[in-house]
Design an enzyme around this catalytic site. Structure first.
Site, short mmCIF file in Angstrom:
data_model
loop_
_atom_site.label_atom_id
_atom_site.label_comp_id
_atom_site.label_asym_id
_atom_site.label_seq_id
_atom_site.Cartn_x
_atom_site.Cartn_y
_atom_site.Cartn_z
N GLY A 1 -23.59 44.33 -49.09
CA GLY A 1 -24.67 43.90 -48.24
C GLY A 1 -25.74 44.32 -50.45
N ASP A 2 -26.15 45.23 -50.22
CA ASP A 2 -26.87 45.06 -51.57
C ASP A 2 -26.47 44.50 -52.63
OD1 ASP A 2 -28.89 46.52 -53.31
OD2 ASP A 2 -27.52 47.77 -53.86
N ALA A 3 -25.19 44.90 -53.39
CA ALA A 3 -24.93 44.10 -54.73
C ALA A 3 -24.68 42.23 -54.22
CB ALA A 3 -22.77 44.37 -54.49
N ALA B 1 -23.94 48.28 -45.83
CA ALA B 1 -25.31 48.11 -46.70
C ALA B 1 -24.99 47.86 -48.20
CB ALA B 1 -26.58 49.22 -46.32
#
Length: 137
Positions: free
Chosen positions: A19-21, A16
């Protein structure tokens, strides 16, 4: 040369985190390509795409549309079920956990070098947000 990574050995929070970035970059690029250049406006509009509530609504839509592969659902569950040491801001714990699962999917696609699928995933999300039909609660 990129190193072979066993994504299954990576915890959901780490997936995550990446994935966030990655998803944020897709959204920022999209907004700039749409002609937005003022930082305050960019930030405000980006939250429609990247907020925990928007990501949770996108997961609901993905489920309805049968959009995700089995491996992507596994990455989602890994992120959703991971024990986070941060707390949800402006949303419920459940919504925060679902959004962590969403971000884990993006991290999984990135780490497994599924660039075309990641592009498709991000564009699908952008299209859904722009349709304005998501149930964001």
């Amino acid at each position: 040369m990129s190193k072979e990574i066993n994504y299954q050995a990576i915890n959901g929070i780490a997936l995550a985190y990446l994935g966030d970035a990655e998803y944020e970059v897709y959204i920022r690029r999209h907004l700039i390509e749409e002609g937005m250049t003022k930082p305050n406006r960019l930030h405000h509009v980006a939250t429609r795409y990247v907020s925990a509530k928007a990501q949770a609504a996108l997961i609901d839509a993905m489920q309805e549309d049968d959009f995700l592969t089995e491996a992507e659902w596994e990455a989602f569950k890994k992120g959703r079920n991971a024990k986070s040491h941060t707390s949800a801001k402006n949303t419920s714990v459940l919504t925060y956990r679902i959004s962590t699962g969403f971000e884990a999917i993006v991290g999984y696609l990135s780490l497994t070098n599924q660039t075309e699928r990641l592009d498709e995933f991000a564009q699908w999300c952008i299209d859904k947000v722009e349709e304005g039909k998501l149930r964001i609660e």
